[in-house]
Design an enzyme around this catalytic site. Structure first.
Site, PDB file in Angstrom:
ATOM      1  N   ASN A   7       3.679  20.873   1.057  1.00 41.34           N
ATOM      2  CA  ASN A   7       4.047  19.884   2.073  1.00 41.34           C
ATOM      3  C   ASN A   7       5.291  20.428   2.772  1.00 41.34           C
ATOM      4  OD1 ASN A   7       4.872  17.680   3.590  1.00 41.34           O
ATOM      5  ND2 ASN A   7       4.388  16.188   2.001  1.00 41.34           N
ATOM      6  N   ARG A  66      -0.509  20.554   3.743  1.00 41.48           N
ATOM      7  CA  ARG A  66      -0.374  19.413   4.641  1.00 41.48           C
ATOM      8  C   ARG A  66       0.041  19.940   6.011  1.00 41.48           C
ATOM      9  NH1 ARG A  66       4.824  16.097   6.168  1.00 41.48           N
ATOM     10  NH2 ARG A  66       3.882  14.477   7.437  1.00 41.48           N
ATOM     11  N   HIS A 153       1.110  10.316   9.364  1.00 42.17           N
ATOM     12  CA  HIS A 153       1.102   9.692   8.040  1.00 42.17           C
ATOM     13  C   HIS A 153      -0.325   9.326   7.612  1.00 42.17           C
ATOM     14  CE1 HIS A 153       5.494   8.185   8.774  1.00 42.17           C
ATOM     15  NE2 HIS A 153       5.501   9.382   8.204  1.00 42.17           N
ATOM     16  N   LEU A 181       6.647   2.878   5.210  1.00 40.84           N
ATOM     17  CA  LEU A 181       8.050   2.717   5.599  1.00 40.84           C
ATOM     18  C   LEU A 181       8.916   3.652   4.766  1.00 40.84           C
ATOM     19  CD1 LEU A 181       8.183  -1.203   5.764  1.00 40.84           C
ATOM     20  CD2 LEU A 181       7.582   0.421   7.581  1.00 40.84           C
ATOM     21  N   GLY A 182       9.306   4.757   5.373  1.00 42.71           N
ATOM     22  CA  GLY A 182      10.213   5.700   4.732  1.00 42.71           C
ATOM     23  C   GLY A 182      11.244   6.119   5.752  1.00 42.71           C
ATOM     24  N   ARG A 213      14.767   8.005  14.324  1.00 43.16           N
ATOM     25  CA  ARG A 213      13.896   8.044  15.499  1.00 43.16           C
ATOM     26  C   ARG A 213      13.819   6.657  16.131  1.00 43.16           C
ATOM     27  NH1 ARG A 213       8.722  10.958  12.934  1.00 43.16           N
ATOM     28  NH2 ARG A 213       9.968  11.135  11.046  1.00 43.16           N
ATOM     29  N   ARG A 256      19.115   1.960   2.301  1.00 43.52           N
ATOM     30  CA  ARG A 256      19.888   1.321   1.222  1.00 43.52           C
ATOM     31  C   ARG A 256      21.315   1.058   1.657  1.00 43.52           C
ATOM     32  NH1 ARG A 256      18.058   6.035  -2.756  1.00 43.52           N
ATOM     33  NH2 ARG A 256      18.553   7.074  -0.788  1.00 43.52           N
ATOM     34  N   GLY A 302       8.997   5.059   0.598  1.00 42.49           N
ATOM     35  CA  GLY A 302      10.283   4.767  -0.030  1.00 42.49           C
ATOM     36  C   GLY A 302      10.821   3.371   0.198  1.00 42.49           C
ATOM     37  N   GLU A 356       0.818  11.524  -1.534  1.00 44.34           N
ATOM     38  CA  GLU A 356       0.188  12.420  -0.578  1.00 44.34           C
ATOM     39  C   GLU A 356      -0.289  13.709  -1.229  1.00 44.34           C
ATOM     40  OE1 GLU A 356       1.990  12.058   3.701  1.00 44.34           O
ATOM     41  OE2 GLU A 356       3.640  11.798   2.280  1.00 44.34           O
TER      42      GLU A 356
END
Length: 369
Positions: A7, A66, A153, A181-182, A213, A256, A302, A356
């Site tokens: 990946n 990937r 994704h 959602l990461g 982004r 976080r 995540g 993945e």
């Protein structure tokens, strides 16, 4: 068959060697800061060769890559022949941060006897209708310059959607909205494991608010900043990809940390979360309309898997759609999948762990056997 999955990120290479029959992980690792001073390798090919040495060449029976962008050329996983790699090179401009590096690894490993399979992020979205993937732009933009929605994704969305369908009983018309959602974030609407719409577009910049982004914005913003603010196209590209999103709104890309600042009353962090959640809720509402109803809402990646606060904030505005979660289940979910739905919910809300690397290993096995 042991499948070594690569990946490739812009400056990273994550790998996992998986027994595709038992689905056990034999070895895994991450090489970071590739090509940077003090990094783990000078380029991605060297990083891949280091990973093979760590795993042991004798343990590698096949390799899965990937690939972020398969365009319209590769609607499904494809064995990496010389002709295929030549065709893949034509897509470099559509994913300049990822495709060239991943392709270089595949090209550099053609000397190995183990077959290589390219697995594309975009493949799951090959089922989109023209009404979903076309933009309302001049025809020659599409026909000559490949301007259209591709979606990303896809491997993750396909994996968690099928896992949710199996959990719910396997109905072929199951309507699911999956939220990956990461650091990057995207939403996909699927019926029976077949994608019908997705939030990312020609590039991974479109759609939801992300760590750095912007997601959706008026295209005239780009024109305004180049024509009146003195920015070059590359300046705008860098700002929208690396200095926007949560980072642009409050100076912090890590969810976080943003949530922690919000709890202390920080106004910038509070606004950042409000915008982040509002964009998700708007997307869910539009997808329910397109789907004609909803059976399950799925959180993954995540933030989706680990942030009880984000899940609660997203769901609290969706009660009129039949989405309602139990606060205790939301706080204590441990199973995979975990069903967070309250007793009176008409729509199931699930947390499903994405994987993945395992998804790619499965697709490699299916392609080669």
């Amino acid at each position: 068959m042991n499948v070594l999955v690569f990946n490739v990120g812009s400056t990273t290479l994550k790998y996992a060697c998986i027994d595709s029959e038992t689905e056990d992980t034999i070895a895994s690792g991450l090489l970071d800061r590739i090509g940077q001073p003090g990094g783990d390798a000078i380029n991605h090919l060297i990083a891949a060769e280091d990973a093979i040495q760590n795993v042991g060449l004798q343990n590698v029976h096949a390799i899965g890559h990937r690939i972020v962008q398969g365009g319209s050329l590769f609607p499904e996983p494809t064995v990496a022949t010389a002709e295929v790699l030549t065709r893949l090179k034509t897509l470099d401009t559509l994913a300049p941060l990822h495709n060239p590096s991943a392709r270089a690894v595949a090209e550099g490993l053609t000397k190995m006897t183990a077959p290589q399979v390219l697995v594309f992020d975009t493949s799951y979205f090959a089922s989109l209708s023209p009404a979903a993937y076309r933009y309302a732009v001049p025809e020659d933009w599409y026909s000559e310059h490949a301007v259209r929605r591709y979606g990303f994704h896809g491997t993750s969305h396909q994996f968690v959607t099928q896992k949710a369908i199996d959990f719910l009983g396997g109905h072929e018309q199951t309507k699911i909205i999956s939220l990956h959602l990461g650091g990057g974030a995207s939403a996909t609407a699927s019926i029976g494991g077949r994608a019908i719409d997705t939030s990312m577009g020609m590039t991974p910049l479109e759609g939801l608010v992300m760590a750095s982004r912007s997601g959706d914005l008026d295209p005239a913003v780009v024109l305004h900043m180049t024509e009146h603010a003195g920015l070059s196209p590359s300046d705008v590209r860098d700002a929208l990809n690396r200095r926007s999103g949560l980072f642009g709104l409050c100076g912090e890309p890590d969810m976080r940390a943003v949530l922690g600042r919000r709890q202390t009353g920080d106004p910038a962090a509070t606004l950042a979360i409000d915008i982040y959640v509002r964009r998700i809720v708007k997307t869910i509402g539009s997808y329910i309309a397109v789907l004609g109803g909803l059976d399950a809402l799925v959180f993954t990646a995540g933030v989706g898997q680990h942030s009880t606060e984000i899940r609660a904030m997203v769901c609290q505005s969706l009660g009129h759609f039949g989405i309602s979660i139990c606060p205790q289940k939301n706080e204590t979910c441990r199973d995979d999948p975990s069903d967070l739905s309250s007793e009176n919910a008409r729509v199931r809300t699930l947390v499903v762990a994405t994987n993945e690397e395992l998804a790619i290993a499965r697709l490699v096995r299916k392609t080669l056997l």
